[in-house]
Structure formats: C-alpha cells, structure tokens
Design a protein around this motif. Sequence first.
Motif, PDB file in Angstrom:
ATOM      1  N   ALA A 179     -11.630   2.365   3.532  1.00 51.51           N
ATOM      2  CA  ALA A 179     -11.177   1.560   4.467  1.00 51.51           C
ATOM      3  C   ALA A 179     -10.189   0.526   3.747  1.00 51.51           C
ATOM      4  N   VAL A 180     -10.450   0.299   2.486  1.00 52.37           N
ATOM      5  CA  VAL A 180      -9.343  -0.406   1.711  1.00 52.37           C
ATOM      6  C   VAL A 180      -7.993   0.477   1.464  1.00 52.37           C
ATOM      7  N   LEU A 181      -8.158   1.782   1.297  1.00 48.94           N
ATOM      8  CA  LEU A 181      -6.978   2.603   1.269  1.00 48.94           C
ATOM      9  C   LEU A 181      -6.327   2.437   2.432  1.00 48.94           C
ATOM     10  N   GLU A 182      -6.918   2.957   3.525  1.00 51.55           N
ATOM     11  CA  GLU A 182      -6.313   2.817   5.041  1.00 51.55           C
ATOM     12  C   GLU A 182      -5.465   1.553   5.354  1.00 51.55           C
ATOM     13  N   ARG A 183      -5.955   0.647   4.833  1.00 50.00           N
ATOM     14  CA  ARG A 183      -5.363  -1.048   4.927  1.00 50.00           C
ATOM     15  C   ARG A 183      -4.120  -0.917   4.086  1.00 50.00           C
ATOM     16  N   TYR A 184      -4.041  -0.545   2.835  1.00 54.22           N
ATOM     17  CA  TYR A 184      -2.886  -0.691   2.071  1.00 54.22           C
ATOM     18  C   TYR A 184      -2.154   0.310   2.355  1.00 54.22           C
ATOM     19  N   VAL A 185      -2.443   1.762   2.893  1.00 56.07           N
ATOM     20  CA  VAL A 185      -1.499   2.594   3.258  1.00 56.07           C
ATOM     21  C   VAL A 185      -0.491   2.043   4.178  1.00 56.07           C
ATOM     22  N   ARG A 186      -1.237   1.706   5.254  1.00 51.85           N
ATOM     23  CA  ARG A 186      -0.379   0.741   6.446  1.00 51.85           C
ATOM     24  C   ARG A 186       0.588  -0.051   6.027  1.00 51.85           C
ATOM     25  N   ARG A 187       0.226  -0.859   5.016  1.00 53.44           N
ATOM     26  CA  ARG A 187       0.847  -2.009   4.496  1.00 53.44           C
ATOM     27  C   ARG A 187       2.297  -1.439   3.750  1.00 53.44           C
ATOM     28  N   GLU A 188       2.090  -0.406   2.868  1.00 53.94           N
ATOM     29  CA  GLU A 188       2.999   0.160   2.068  1.00 53.94           C
ATOM     30  C   GLU A 188       3.860   0.934   3.146  1.00 53.94           C
ATOM     31  N   GLU A 189       3.479   1.668   4.078  1.00 52.57           N
ATOM     32  CA  GLU A 189       4.264   2.432   4.747  1.00 52.57           C
ATOM     33  C   GLU A 189       5.129   1.473   5.639  1.00 52.57           C
ATOM     34  N   GLY A 190       4.818   0.289   5.992  1.00 53.74           N
ATOM     35  CA  GLY A 190       5.574  -0.659   6.649  1.00 53.74           C
ATOM     36  C   GLY A 190       6.791  -1.309   5.647  1.00 53.74           C
ATOM     37  N   GLN A 191       6.319  -1.464   4.427  1.00 54.82           N
ATOM     38  CA  GLN A 191       7.330  -1.992   3.731  1.00 54.82           C
ATOM     39  C   GLN A 191       8.506  -0.909   3.298  1.00 54.82           C
ATOM     40  N   ARG A 192       8.111   0.352   3.272  1.00 60.03           N
ATOM     41  CA  ARG A 192       8.816   1.515   3.155  1.00 60.03           C
ATOM     42  C   ARG A 192      10.000   1.454   4.142  1.00 60.03           C
ATOM     43  N   LYS A 193       9.430   1.273   5.528  1.00 57.03           N
ATOM     44  CA  LYS A 193      10.451   1.528   6.627  1.00 57.03           C
ATOM     45  C   LYS A 193      11.380   0.320   6.590  1.00 57.03           C
ATOM     46  N   TRP A 194      10.854  -1.017   6.477  1.00 54.11           N
ATOM     47  CA  TRP A 194      11.674  -2.051   6.661  1.00 54.11           C
ATOM     48  C   TRP A 194      12.499  -2.252   5.519  1.00 54.11           C
ATOM     49  N   ARG A 195      12.228  -1.751   4.135  1.00 54.75           N
ATOM     50  CA  ARG A 195      13.246  -1.836   3.352  1.00 54.75           C
ATOM     51  C   ARG A 195      14.168  -0.773   3.346  1.00 54.75           C
ATOM     52  N   GLY A 196      13.934   0.474   3.979  1.00 55.37           N
ATOM     53  CA  GLY A 196      14.860   1.493   4.106  1.00 55.37           C
ATOM     54  C   GLY A 196      16.064   0.859   5.538  1.00 55.37           C
ATOM     55  N   ARG A 197      15.622   0.293   6.214  1.00 57.49           N
ATOM     56  CA  ARG A 197      16.351  -0.159   7.396  1.00 57.49           C
ATOM     57  C   ARG A 197      17.147  -1.549   6.754  1.00 57.49           C
ATOM     58  N   HIS A 198      16.695  -2.165   5.804  1.00 55.08           N
ATOM     59  CA  HIS A 198      17.665  -3.316   5.271  1.00 55.08           C
ATOM     60  C   HIS A 198      18.884  -2.385   4.636  1.00 55.08           C
ATOM     61  N   PHE A 199      18.527  -1.398   3.921  1.00 50.80           N
ATOM     62  CA  PHE A 199      19.420  -0.729   3.195  1.00 50.80           C
ATOM     63  C   PHE A 199      20.698  -0.378   4.013  1.00 50.80           C
ATOM     64  N   PHE A 200      20.070   0.265   5.217  1.00 50.90           N
ATOM     65  CA  PHE A 200      21.335   0.629   6.196  1.00 50.90           C
ATOM     66  C   PHE A 200      22.129  -0.300   6.969  1.00 50.90           C
ATOM     67  N   ALA A 201      21.374  -1.392   6.954  1.00 46.17           N
ATOM     68  CA  ALA A 201      21.681  -2.679   7.834  1.00 46.17           C
ATOM     69  C   ALA A 201      22.932  -3.337   6.646  1.00 46.17           C
ATOM     70  N   SER A 202      22.645  -3.422   5.367  1.00 42.61           N
ATOM     71  CA  SER A 202      23.340  -3.859   4.439  1.00 42.61           C
ATOM     72  C   SER A 202      24.775  -3.139   4.450  1.00 42.61           C
TER      73      SER A 202
ATOM     74  N   LEU B 248      -1.490   7.287  -3.672  1.00 42.33           N
ATOM     75  CA  LEU B 248      -2.581   6.981  -2.717  1.00 42.33           C
ATOM     76  C   LEU B 248      -3.198   8.394  -1.884  1.00 42.33           C
ATOM     77  N   ARG B 249      -2.295   9.186  -1.611  1.00 39.47           N
ATOM     78  CA  ARG B 249      -2.885  10.264  -0.958  1.00 39.47           C
ATOM     79  C   ARG B 249      -3.703  11.126  -2.138  1.00 39.47           C
ATOM     80  N   GLU B 250      -3.370  11.064  -3.396  1.00 32.56           N
ATOM     81  CA  GLU B 250      -4.307  11.905  -4.324  1.00 32.56           C
ATOM     82  C   GLU B 250      -5.576  10.988  -4.442  1.00 32.56           C
ATOM     83  N   PHE B 251      -5.374   9.719  -4.443  1.00 32.79           N
ATOM     84  CA  PHE B 251      -6.892   8.878  -4.461  1.00 32.79           C
ATOM     85  C   PHE B 251      -7.567   9.074  -3.389  1.00 32.79           C
ATOM     86  N   GLU B 252      -7.084   9.302  -2.172  1.00 31.34           N
ATOM     87  CA  GLU B 252      -7.763   9.308  -0.958  1.00 31.34           C
ATOM     88  C   GLU B 252      -8.391  10.615  -0.992  1.00 31.34           C
ATOM     89  N   TRP B 253      -7.798  11.816  -1.461  1.00 28.53           N
ATOM     90  CA  TRP B 253      -8.527  13.085  -1.353  1.00 28.53           C
ATOM     91  C   TRP B 253      -9.565  13.066  -2.263  1.00 28.53           C
TER      92      TRP B 253
END
Length: 591
Positions: free
Chosen positions: A492-515, A567-572
């Motif tokens: 459960a801890v892993l799932e919450r953190y993975v969602r957080r980091e996937e969101g961070q990756r998405k928004w930071r990638g969008r910030h690059f293209f916006a810049s 995180l995927r390795e840890f989850e496995w």
Amino acid sequence: MDDTPTQINLLTLNVWGLKYISKLRRQRLEEIGRQLAAADPQPHIVALQECFTEEDYRSIRRETRFMLPYGKYYCSGSFGGGLAILSRWPIEESTVFRYSLNGRPTAFFRGDWYVGKGVACAKIRYGPGPKHIVEVFNTHTHSPYESGPNDSYLCHRTSQAWEMAKLLRGAAERGHLVVALGDFNMLPLSLQHRIITAHSPVRDVWRVLHPESSVGPADHPAEQARRRPIPTAEFNIIENGAASDGPYNTWRWTKQQQKLLGPGKPEVTVAPDTIDRRGKRIDFVFASTGDISVLGGGWAPTRASVGMMMRHPQLGCSLSDHFAVEATLEFHPLSAPSSSSDNPQPHHLHPAKTTATATATPYDTGALKPRGPSKQSSLLSNPKFRPDSETIAHDVFLRAPAGATPGGGGTEDDGETFDARTMSTHIPAQALDNGTFLHIAPQRSPTPSEAGFGSHDHLDDDLSQKKEFAAQANLGDEQTALPGTVYDDVLAVLERYVRREEGQRKWRGRHFFASVAGTVACLVGVFWSPHNYVAFILMLVSSLGLVAGTIDGLLALLFFNSELRALREFEWEVRNAKGGRDDMDDDQRAW
C-alpha cells in the motif's frame, strides 16, 4: 593478532558533522576522538555516522590510532555518505552499498540524495579460524522529514530496511557473525524494524536485554497504546535507550537555555526526574549469533547502554546531537551437544562427505539427467499457441509442493500440478502474461549456503542447535516470518508513492515542453518588440523558463524513470516474499 576474543564491544554514534551547518563541529569531533580512546570498556568496533569530512575522520583516527588501529572512511555520493568504521582488528574487505531509493534531487535543501546514503560494509577478522569473521554493516537511513499518512519518504526508508535485511541475510549465510549498527531513523517494532528482524537472522540487542522498553516517544500512538507512565530523563536513558531528543542533550535545548553554556560559565545540570516526552531510540545495534554448528557456540548480547553523554570540557555542550549506543557480545559455548551422535561433525566442515552419502534430492542438480528441449520452448515457438487459453510446462529443479501427488495430481489450493517423472510444474497462463515464472512452495527455498548439500537433515540439526542456544543465552524467540498483512501494508505504501512519482514525472515533462513553447513565443515577441527594455525582459523570461523546464525535463527523463524502475523491483521482491505464504490467493500466486 591477539588470541580469539570471548567478548566484542560495539559502539555506534551519529557525530553530527555536517560541514558549515553543524555548530562547533571541529572542537566536538576532536573531543569525540579523545573520549573514544579513553572509553571503558574499550570498544572493539566503532561505527560513525554524519562524519562528512575526511578532516574530521583523520582527527578521530589520530586520537584512537592505538586502541583502534584499523579504520575505513567510506566515500559515496557527491558530498560523501558520512560513514566510517574503526576496528581493533584488521579489516579484510570493505565496500559501500548505495540504496536504490534515497530521497529526491529536487529536495536539495535536505541533501539526502546528494550525499548518497547507503551501507558501509566491512569484513573484520577477529580470530585465526575460517569463520572468525564479523561482517559489520554501518548505515544512516533517510531522515523522516515528514510524518503521518502523507509521509512521502516512508517508502524510501522501508526500501532501505528491505535492502539492509538482504545484506544481513547474505552475510549470515556465509557463516559469519553479523552486526548492523547506525542511525536507522526508525522506531522499535515499526514496519522497518520488523522487516529487518524478520527477514534476516539478527536481533535487536537492546530489546533482547530490555524487552519492555518503549516503542517510541511518550506522545507516539504506539507508545500511548501501552498505557505506560511518561518516562523521566533517567529512565529513558537506562531502560528505553533513548539516545536521541532527550533533555540531557544540550543541542535539544531552547536557544535561551543554550546561551547558559560556554567557556567559563557554570555547569548546567538536568535533574534525573525531568519528564521526557520526546526522547526516542532511533540508533540501533543488531547482531546475529554466528554459525553455532561450526563455532560450537554463539554470540549473545550481555550489555547494552547509552554512552558518550559527557559534555565538552571547555564548551559545556554535548558532543553530538545524538548519544552513543554501546553493546557487548559474549561468546557462549553450547552446554551439551545437540546431536545424538557420539562424535558429531558439523556438516559445514565436511560437505564432500555429506553429499557423497546422501540421497539425491531435487535440489541436487547433479542427480538430474539432461533432457531434450522443454515443452515450454516448443509451445512458445508455435504461432497458434495462446497463453490465455492454455497452460505451459515450466521446467524447475524444485521439490513438489506439499500435498502434490505424483503424476500431475497437484494440490487444490496452489493452482499448479506437479509431475514427478518430468520434474515439470504446470503454471497458469496468467504467470506468462506477467512475465513471471516462479514456483511457489509453502515451505521456503533453501538458501545458497544450504543448497550445496545433497541432504537437508543437517538443517533440522542447525535449527535445534539455534533453539537450544537461544534458550541457553536467554535470547527469546527469533522472528522468522511476517504476517501477510504487513506485506499488504508495504504494498500500500508502494502504491501511494508510485502514483505520486508518476504524477511528478508527467507534470515535469509537460513543464519542459511548455518552456520550449514559451521560449519560442518570447523570441517571436523580441522580433516585434518596439522597445529594447521589452526585448530584454522577454529574453530574460525565456532564458530562465527554458533553464527551469530543461531541469524538469531531465528529471522526468532520468531520475523519475530510474526511481520508478527501482520501485518496480522493490514491489516484485515484496510480492515474491508474500507469495510464499499459504494464505495468498490465485492472483497473487500468478503475479
């Protein structure tokens, strides 16, 4: 080298040696070296944390060079991990293991990612025998900057505890005495603490000697549930081992109280009955017993205490913002042979003789004759094969699951069938879809050190010897398994953190293209700008925006992708450990 010792004195201390940040750093660390040299009893192995400069390490080495002639300063990360090990005996090997999850580069004001936190490992020979080696693991895990359910670093500390447990387990399988020391930034019986004690054959030395000690500060929910009175400062030191955040440490005082300290000022004392609500134990010493069957006995803790509580003789302040934790391990020979043989020989001493007379088992790969191409490869080569409609035969060299019948009867609850003639296990097709080919048995697989023997009768002997020694040395029962709910908590801890980091990756990638788009727009604006100062502002904004966007783009491409893979390795690994339990469902088996 001296004769083989019967006692090993250990000490761990966070010296608070952050360059440019820690107050009175140089004077304090020099005094720490002098106090280590004059300590009684004299420590044989010392683990230091937050010793971030080699200058401070060398000053401590100068003071302790006669008592602790061997030492190693470990280099990792951009600014060093701050770990060092001092020893009375020779260090034969050393390495540093960096944690795969260790903070984020965006939290530059915290610094955990930049110092490259990890585990300082050392093999120290304390005697002439082949197993007279103690493997020391010194660590400083990620700091708990946040708390509660929104603690984004909880996943990092849990992963670090998991990796530490794997290192300790591997060292124990080599038959060596295992010691883990350091600032673990966790509380007793917390999730991280339980992972270490359940997934590696070590015990928390303090809880062995003080089983009723606290599990956190007085205001922590787990400690409040015990309904114990709020401890005093003295009780927290003697019984609870609270080496951090207590009133005896002057660096935990208010600024007004600290102004009372200094050269030429009278000593300020703390009453032993002062109420201590914040004191807690986050510095630990874990230890194994060693290879009882080879050594004819094992190591057990006989002393644990909080040390290095003295103050600087001129400055009047505590030597660090932590006190030290000291422990003594004493060798206890077995009182009587646990084997019924008149002259028992440890299996580890004569592996060739053992395997020569043993009956071949599925673990003994020499007993298996080579066969032709497996059925799995022929099925996969068939273009008409559909994994979702059939099962595959996966050749494995493992014994049949408990309750399986020869010839493919299998068991009702494991979703697999076992063929004793072909040593094949038929795995559900969902396992193929997930890319996982594992044989899940109710019993644990042998460790690498165990798999080298044809017979496993000696495992029962070793287990009985361990139980006999634990009872003889009053070690208590060893925690050997975690309930399935604990693995669910980790996932459960892993799932919450993975969602957080996937969101961070998405928004930071969008910030690059916006810049990039913003930079192009600013350049077009410069071309049509009627005034120079407007063109300057547009160029400045576009440059700063492009730099910030590029940094976020690199983070999205490099750091977050790398972290999500870790995180995927840890989850496995967590799912694999949970999958070995009897209470898992079919989906978990096929993961």
